[in-house]
Scaffold this active site. Structure first.
Site, mmCIF file in Angstrom:
data_model
loop_
_atom_site.group_PDB
_atom_site.id
_atom_site.type_symbol
_atom_site.label_atom_id
_atom_site.label_comp_id
_atom_site.label_asym_id
_atom_site.label_seq_id
_atom_site.Cartn_x
_atom_site.Cartn_y
_atom_site.Cartn_z
ATOM 1 N N GLY A 240 0.836 -1.199 0.000
ATOM 2 C CA GLY A 240 0.000 0.000 0.000
ATOM 3 C C GLY A 240 0.864 1.240 0.000
ATOM 4 N N SER A 241 0.302 2.319 0.504
ATOM 5 C CA SER A 241 0.981 3.608 0.440
ATOM 6 C C SER A 241 2.099 3.711 1.485
ATOM 7 C CB SER A 241 -0.041 4.720 0.677
ATOM 8 O OG SER A 241 -0.655 4.508 1.935
ATOM 9 N N GLY A 245 2.567 2.305 5.460
ATOM 10 C CA GLY A 245 3.796 1.688 5.970
ATOM 11 C C GLY A 245 4.305 2.401 7.212
ATOM 12 N N GLU A 262 5.706 -3.422 0.921
ATOM 13 C CA GLU A 262 5.711 -3.102 -0.516
ATOM 14 C C GLU A 262 4.919 -1.808 -0.668
ATOM 15 O OE1 GLU A 262 7.219 -4.700 -2.930
ATOM 16 O OE2 GLU A 262 7.605 -6.710 -2.164
ATOM 17 N N CYS A 296 1.826 0.563 -8.910
ATOM 18 C CA CYS A 296 2.937 1.032 -8.069
ATOM 19 C C CYS A 296 4.161 1.302 -8.936
ATOM 20 C CB CYS A 296 3.249 0.023 -6.978
ATOM 21 S SG CYS A 296 3.472 -1.629 -7.609
HETATM 22 P P1 NAD Z 1 -3.488 2.281 1.125
HETATM 23 O O1 NAD Z 1 -2.201 2.507 1.829
HETATM 24 O O2 NAD Z 1 -4.543 3.291 1.244
HETATM 25 O O3 NAD Z 1 -4.120 0.886 1.597
HETATM 26 C C1 NAD Z 1 -3.433 -0.334 1.414
HETATM 27 C C2 NAD Z 1 -3.949 -1.349 2.411
HETATM 28 O O4 NAD Z 1 -3.515 -0.999 3.715
HETATM 29 C C3 NAD Z 1 -5.477 -1.446 2.493
HETATM 30 O O5 NAD Z 1 -5.840 -2.792 2.685
HETATM 31 C C4 NAD Z 1 -5.785 -0.615 3.731
HETATM 32 O O6 NAD Z 1 -6.992 -0.965 4.343
HETATM 33 C C5 NAD Z 1 -4.615 -0.987 4.616
HETATM 34 N N1 NAD Z 1 -4.269 -0.058 5.691
HETATM 35 C C6 NAD Z 1 -4.059 1.268 5.589
HETATM 36 N N2 NAD Z 1 -3.705 1.763 6.794
HETATM 37 C C7 NAD Z 1 -3.679 0.715 7.657
HETATM 38 C C8 NAD Z 1 -3.395 0.577 9.047
HETATM 39 N N3 NAD Z 1 -3.066 1.630 9.784
HETATM 40 N N4 NAD Z 1 -3.470 -0.657 9.600
HETATM 41 C C9 NAD Z 1 -3.803 -1.726 8.865
HETATM 42 N N5 NAD Z 1 -4.099 -1.655 7.551
HETATM 43 C C10 NAD Z 1 -4.031 -0.447 6.950
HETATM 44 O O7 NAD Z 1 -3.104 2.039 -0.431
HETATM 45 P P2 NAD Z 1 -4.080 1.871 -1.675
HETATM 46 O O8 NAD Z 1 -4.631 3.207 -2.035
HETATM 47 O O9 NAD Z 1 -4.996 0.727 -1.491
HETATM 48 O O10 NAD Z 1 -3.037 1.423 -2.807
HETATM 49 C C11 NAD Z 1 -2.241 2.308 -3.534
HETATM 50 C C12 NAD Z 1 -0.844 2.385 -2.940
HETATM 51 O O11 NAD Z 1 -0.259 1.083 -2.852
HETATM 52 C C13 NAD Z 1 0.119 3.180 -3.800
HETATM 53 O O12 NAD Z 1 0.932 3.955 -2.963
HETATM 54 C C14 NAD Z 1 0.926 2.110 -4.510
HETATM 55 O O13 NAD Z 1 2.190 2.531 -4.959
HETATM 56 C C15 NAD Z 1 1.040 1.081 -3.442
HETATM 57 N N6 NAD Z 1 1.332 -0.229 -4.000
HETATM 58 C C16 NAD Z 1 2.602 -0.730 -3.834
HETATM 59 C C17 NAD Z 1 2.930 -1.945 -4.405
HETATM 60 C C18 NAD Z 1 4.318 -2.500 -4.261
HETATM 61 O O14 NAD Z 1 4.484 -3.676 -4.541
HETATM 62 N N7 NAD Z 1 5.304 -1.735 -3.851
HETATM 63 C C19 NAD Z 1 1.970 -2.685 -5.098
HETATM 64 C C20 NAD Z 1 0.687 -2.159 -5.230
HETATM 65 C C21 NAD Z 1 0.381 -0.923 -4.669
#
Ligand code: NAD
Length: 508
Positions: A240-241, A245, A262, A296
């Site tokens: 995720g974002s 992380g 990731e 990503c």
């Molecule tokens: P996001 O960070 O909003 O959410 C990702 C996941 O994390 C979701 O399941 C969300 O519910 C969970 N989450 C968020 N905060 C949390 C917390 N405090 N505790 C537990 N879970 C939590 O990201 P998004 O908008 O779904 O996806 C887009 C982002 O993901 C972009 O930044 C993209 O670059 C990244 N991404 C990275 C990769 C990689 O392999 N590096 C792959 C795909 C997407």
């Protein structure tokens, strides 16, 4: 409630696909609306799991681990083989669910499912290769060796933009390794998760594996945090974002858990004077505009030699004009919708900031089809010329905006490429071998992925996937990523009948 004809079509296709996959849709119904980015309208409503449900899922996975760790790894591989077969059989149906829920064009939605099939193939082979090394011992009559054991429960948190593939990357390897998994998909991605989990459940039943080895929780991020904080979860693999992380990494570290992160990317490609311009153009347009800029690995920064910039930018703008934007299910569509209004607002804000910081929008950026789909957000991919220094270029905006910067020397280009907090994917287009080698060397790209004459997106399953710096340092899928799902033990076996001590120490 009446919906647009397009939404009704999507609902019909979705229900048929879910039914063919074997999902008991009624069992998952609830009050949490699922909308489709294609029209912005609601297509389903799912139940929501609470933190207590997450806790119970971890308990079931921890119990199943006790059985699963004793199953021989190649037998565990047979489960993944069956899952891969089912994914192959229902590839088009699962792609329909993914397309409906996250708005990917059909070819990319199918490609995402293919990636799941590919990782299953890889993991089946890996199930016979979870080997350790034998190391020469300094003591006579001794054998030194490493063995690899499963970790326990793996918590998987996934992002909306790859709602099923990233889960499969983790799950195929984790299950082969002998771990059990608890999955918290993104809020947008719940139906894709339900469908994916149903196919795994069927494979589990058919091969007679313990039912508890895979758990799915449709939790929001607050309830999902239980997965992060629970000491029974040995590894949290989170995609995720960077913001996410930052929130979860300290919580996992505080309990000495393992984290595989990731996170976001801010990917760049350098175009050198010797590059094949036609090839570069195609690579750039796919990487920057494909998936509506929601990968990503999407190309966000183009670093072009100053002698080429004007001509190349003109060609990119011309190519962008030909991209068909619209309903991702329609054949020929290349650019589907942004996932939601929040994403559109971020795209608009980034463009405004780029202009305020001295940028020039050469092409695109406007919303289109608002009259047809007032609740959906389709945008033209944008090309923006930027000055060397600006804040907006340092950030990942999850939309199709390509910032163009220029350079004079390769060192300058590499410095620009590396001069962002993220470190996921990178590329150079060049026919100068020395330039390519420098880019791939230690003084070149600082990213986890560094490509030559190919764009930043579209990785294959065989290589390790992940990035450095704020991208989080995790590696998934191929190469030796399986080791992240296992713990290493060093074994010293003494068959000498004596007790010589290491380093020549004398005692007793
Ligand atoms: P996001 O960070 O909003 O959410 C990702 C996941 O994390 C979701 O399941 C969300 O519910 C969970 N989450 C968020 N905060 C949390 C917390 N405090 N505790 C537990 N879970 C939590 O990201 P998004 O908008 O779904 O996806 C887009 C982002 O993901 C972009 O930044 C993209 O670059 C990244 N991404 C990275 C990769 C990689 O392999 N590096 C792959 C795909 C997407």
């Amino acid at each position: 409630m009446s919906v647009q004809p397009a939404t009704q079509e999507i609902i019909t296709e979705l229900e048929a696909a879910l039914s063919r996959i074997g999902v008991d849709a009624n069992a998952w119904k609830g009050n949490e609306p699922v909308s489709t980015p294609v029209t912005g309208e609601t297509i389903f409503s799912t139940l929501t799991h609470t933190a207590k449900d997450v806790d119970a899922a971890i308990t079931r996975a921890a119990e199943a681990f006790i059985q699963w760790r004793d199953v021989p790894a190649p037998v565990r591989g047979a489960l993944i083989k069956r899952w891969g077969e089912l994914l192959t059989e229902y590839k088009d149906d699962l792609a329909v669910v993914v397309g409906a829920e996250v708005g990917k064009i059909t070819s990319e939605a199918r490609g995402e499912v293919q990636e799941m099939i590919d990782i299953c193939d890889l993991a089946v082979g890996q199930s016979r290769q979870l080997f350790g090394k034998t190391i020469p011992s300094e003591r006579p009559g001794h054998r030194l060796a490493e063995t690899w054991h499963p970790l326990g429960v793996v918590g998987i948190i996934s992002a909306f933009n790859f709602p099923v593939a990233v889960y499969a990357w983790n799950t195929a390897l984790a299950l082969v390794a002998g771990d059990t998994v608890v999955w918290k998909p993104a809020e947008t991605g719940r139906l894709s998760a339900v469908a994916t989990d149903a196919l795994l459940a069927r494979a589990v039943r058919e091969v007679g594996a313990p039912a508890g080895i895979h758990q799915l929780v449709l939790a929001d991020r607050v309830a999902g945090q239980a997965l992060v904080e629970d000491p029974r979860v040995a590894l949290v693999s989170a995609t995720g974002s960077v913001r996410m992380g930052r929130e979860i990494a300290p919580l996992i570290a505080a309990r000495f858990g393992r984290a595989l992160l990731e996170l976001g990317g801010n990917n760049a490609a350098i175009v050198a004077p010797s590059a094949d311009q036609d090839l570069a153009l195609r690579g750039i347009v796919f990487a920057a505009a494909g998936t509506a800029g929601q990968r990503c690995t999407t190309l966000r920064r183009l670093i072009v030699h100053e002698s080429l910039a004007d001509a190349l930018v003109d060609r990119i703008a011309a190519a962008y004009k030909t991209l068909s934007i619209g309903d991702p299910r329609t054949e020929g569509t290349l650019v589907g919708p942004l996932v939601n209004k929040k994403s559109f607002d971020a795209q608009q804000a980034a463009l405004a900031q780029a202009v305020a910081e001295g940028g020039t929008v050469v092409y695109g950026g406007d919303r289109v089809l608002a009259d047809v789909h007032p609740d959906a957000y389709y945008v033209q991919p944008a090309v923006v010329r930027m000055p060397a220094q600006s804040a907006v270029v340092q950030e990942e905006t999850f939309a199709p905006i390509l910032y163009v910067l220029t350079y004079k020397t390769l060192d300058e280009a590499i410095a620009l490429q590396n001069g962002v907090p993220q470190g996921l994917s990178s590329a150079i287009f060049t026919n100068d071998q020395a330039e390519a080698e420098i880019f791939l060397s230690a003084r070149g790209s600082d990213c986890g992925i560094a490509n030559v004459n190919i764009g930043t997106s579209g990785a294959e399953i065989g290589g390790a996937f992940g990035g450095e710096k704020e991208t989080g340092g995790g590696r998934e899928s191929g190469a030796d990523s399986w080791k992240a799902y296992m713990r290493q033990a060093t074994n010293t076996v003494n068959f000498s009948g004596q007790l010589p001590l290491a380093q020549g120490v004398k005692f007793l």
